[in-house]
Design a protein around this motif. Structure first.
Motif, PDB file in Angstrom:
ATOM      1  N   VAL A   1       0.858  -1.183   0.000  1.00 54.03           N
ATOM      2  CA  VAL A   1       0.000   0.000   0.000  1.00 54.03           C
ATOM      3  C   VAL A   1       0.892   1.229   0.000  1.00 54.03           C
ATOM      4  CG1 VAL A   1      -1.824   1.249   1.192  1.00 54.03           C
ATOM      5  CG2 VAL A   1      -1.820  -1.258   1.206  1.00 54.03           C
TER       6      VAL A   1
ATOM      7  N   VAL B   1      -0.845  -0.815  -4.449  1.00 55.12           N
ATOM      8  CA  VAL B   1      -2.140  -0.157  -4.295  1.00 55.12           C
ATOM      9  C   VAL B   1      -1.905   1.317  -3.995  1.00 55.12           C
ATOM     10  CG1 VAL B   1      -4.345  -0.137  -3.082  1.00 55.12           C
ATOM     11  CG2 VAL B   1      -3.103  -2.289  -3.365  1.00 55.12           C
TER      12      VAL B   1
ATOM     13  N   VAL C   1      -3.917   4.842  -3.052  1.00 59.35           N
ATOM     14  CA  VAL C   1      -5.156   5.454  -2.589  1.00 59.35           C
ATOM     15  C   VAL C   1      -4.998   6.964  -2.644  1.00 59.35           C
ATOM     16  CG1 VAL C   1      -6.753   5.700  -0.647  1.00 59.35           C
ATOM     17  CG2 VAL C   1      -5.644   3.499  -1.085  1.00 59.35           C
TER      18      VAL C   1
ATOM     19  N   ALA D   1      -7.123   3.171  -6.254  1.00 53.37           N
ATOM     20  CA  ALA D   1      -8.350   3.319  -5.475  1.00 53.37           C
ATOM     21  C   ALA D   1      -8.544   4.806  -5.214  1.00 53.37           C
ATOM     22  CB  ALA D   1      -8.238   2.544  -4.161  1.00 53.37           C
ATOM     23  N   THR D   2      -9.440   5.420  -5.949  1.00 52.78           N
ATOM     24  CA  THR D   2      -9.554   6.873  -5.902  1.00 52.78           C
ATOM     25  C   THR D   2     -10.997   7.318  -5.739  1.00 52.78           C
ATOM     26  OG1 THR D   2      -9.018   8.923  -7.100  1.00 52.78           O
ATOM     27  CG2 THR D   2      -9.683   7.017  -8.427  1.00 52.78           C
TER      28      THR D   2
ATOM     29  N   LEU E   1     -10.762  11.694  -1.077  1.00 53.51           N
ATOM     30  CA  LEU E   1      -9.486  11.128  -0.688  1.00 53.51           C
ATOM     31  C   LEU E   1      -8.316  12.045  -1.008  1.00 53.51           C
ATOM     32  CD1 LEU E   1     -10.082   7.459  -1.880  1.00 53.51           C
ATOM     33  CD2 LEU E   1     -10.060   8.281   0.474  1.00 53.51           C
TER      34      LEU E   1
ATOM     35  N   TYR F   1      -5.397  12.867   3.348  1.00 52.13           N
ATOM     36  CA  TYR F   1      -5.448  11.627   4.128  1.00 52.13           C
ATOM     37  C   TYR F   1      -6.436  11.744   5.266  1.00 52.13           C
ATOM     38  CZ  TYR F   1      -4.535   8.364   7.816  1.00 52.13           C
ATOM     39  OH  TYR F   1      -4.715   7.444   8.811  1.00 52.13           O
TER      40      TYR F   1
ATOM     41  N   TRP G   1      -9.859   6.045   4.033  1.00 53.81           N
ATOM     42  CA  TRP G   1      -8.727   5.176   3.671  1.00 53.81           C
ATOM     43  C   TRP G   1      -9.038   3.730   4.074  1.00 53.81           C
ATOM     44  CZ3 TRP G   1      -7.083   9.545   1.835  1.00 53.81           C
ATOM     45  CH2 TRP G   1      -5.884   9.611   1.127  1.00 53.81           C
TER      46      TRP G   1
ATOM     47  N   ILE H   1     -12.000   2.252   1.785  1.00 54.52           N
ATOM     48  CA  ILE H   1     -11.701   1.895   0.407  1.00 54.52           C
ATOM     49  C   ILE H   1     -10.722   0.728   0.328  1.00 54.52           C
ATOM     50  CG2 ILE H   1      -9.740   3.448  -0.045  1.00 54.52           C
ATOM     51  CD1 ILE H   1     -11.191   4.130  -2.734  1.00 54.52           C
ATOM     52  N   LEU H   2      -9.783   0.649   1.273  1.00 56.50           N
ATOM     53  CA  LEU H   2      -8.852  -0.484   1.283  1.00 56.50           C
ATOM     54  C   LEU H   2      -9.568  -1.769   1.690  1.00 56.50           C
ATOM     55  CD1 LEU H   2      -5.647   1.166   2.764  1.00 56.50           C
ATOM     56  CD2 LEU H   2      -5.885   0.153   0.493  1.00 56.50           C
TER      57      LEU H   2
END
Length: 337
Positions: free
Chosen positions: A13, A46, A48, A71-72, A76, A79, A84, A87-88
């Motif tokens: 990540v 990944v 974000v 992953a947007t 976002l 932070y 976060w 979405i993760l």
């Protein structure tokens, strides 16, 4: 190019700020490449974030991985642990990675435990190494008792996924293998969780704060310097080397330099290409924070100081004579072309 993100395997990540990739991300990616090659697992990255995350994903796609998952969402851009984590967790539900690796940073510490709880995963912070086997049998090494000892741990049978943060400097970013991977965008079903905070702006904690973790050269000073009035030559050496100034805890506790410059178990962890330790004895609490340095040069009048045990080059002598002489020699070499 790989066509899609594989299910299972290892994820890294990424961490970034304002479109700039955090150095720790590259170090963890190199660590994960080694782990993947020894376990036979696939490796994906990944990313974000908001609109800036697309550029970060494109940059990271030049690393030798199976794919990059983007992953947007609009909320976002800054932070926040709530979106976060959300979405993760959704990305995990879709692809089911077995190992999720993160750079060990303040941001990671803020949300990684929440994510572990959300996906019902195991959690190991501050990893500094591993021993082979399949992903479920890997033995992970981490420091305990402020780095005085190392523990070797393994998740229980069937306890995957595992979320682990990797300390800075465990693997050098220079060891990263290049490649070319496709970027895949995570399909979202419904909006991402709302932020739990409101970000007003981002600023340094003080005018003297430095991100030592990303500095290629660090010149660190210990209490052997004697007093704060004698720090000038050390600053000169840091300047001629194009490096950042750091400090051991005794120097900070004495008020000679600000807390932001402290290196060690209760300060920053650094992994520069060059680390110059001046008047630092080498207590374990300090070594924990700089053991990932590629080349250590130690200057100390005590030939039995522990710092010499990890130094590639050691100079035994009075730092108040050695440091100015070294600075003059470096300037002459620089000026001579």
């Amino acid at each position: 190019m790989s066509a899609a993100i594989p299910t299972g395997g290892i994820w890294v990540v990424a961490q970034h700020e304002r479109g700039v990739v955090h150095r720790g991300t590259l170090e963890v990616a190199a660590f994960a490449q080694d782990l993947a090659s020894k376990t036979g697992a696939t490796l994906s990255l990944v990313v974000v974030g908001g609109a800036e995350a697309r550029g970060v994903a494109d940059e990271l796609s030049r690393i030798d991985v199976a794919g990059v998952l983007l992953a947007t969402a609009e909320n976002l851009a800054f932070y926040d642990p709530a979106p976060w984590t959300d979405i993760l967790a959704r990305a995990y539900d879709r692809y089911r990675p077995e190992i999720l690796l993160f750079p060990h940073t303040y941001q990671t510490v803020d949300f990684m435990a929440r994510l572990a709880q959300r996906v019902n995963g195991a959690l190991i912070p501050e990893v500094i190494g591993f021993a082979g086997g399949s992903l479920g049998e890997v033995r992970w090494r981490r420091p305990i008792l402020r780095g005085k000892m190392h523990a070797e741990v393994r998740v229980k049978q069937g306890a995957l996924p595992l979320l682990a943060s990797v300390q800075a400097g465990v693997t050098a970013a220079d060891d990263l293998r290049a490649g070319r991977a496709a970027v895949e965008t995570l399909a979202l079903d419904g909006p991402v969780a709302a932020p739990s905070r409101r970000s007003v702006r981002i600023e340094s904690s003080s005018s003297t704060a430095s991100d030592l973790s990303s500095a290629p050269v660090v010149v660190a000073v210990g209490r052997g310097v004697g007093d704060p009035e004698r720090l000038g030559p050390v600053r000169d050496l840091a300047s001629v080397l194009g490096g950042e100034l750091g400090a051991s805890r005794p120097v900070v506790d004495a008020g000679w330099l600000p807390r932001e410059l402290q290196i060690g178990s209760s300060g920053q962890t650094v992994a520069p290409r060059l680390y110059v330790a001046i008047g630092i004895s080498g207590a374990i609490q300090h070594l924990v924070g700089m053991r990932g340095s590629r080349c250590v040069v130690a200057i100390n009048k005590d030939s039995s100081a522990p710092i010499f045990q990890i130094a590639r080059f050691g100079i035994v002598g009075d730092l108040h004579e050695v440091v100015p002489a070294l600075t003059r020699a470096l300037r002459q070499r620089r000026d001579s072309g």
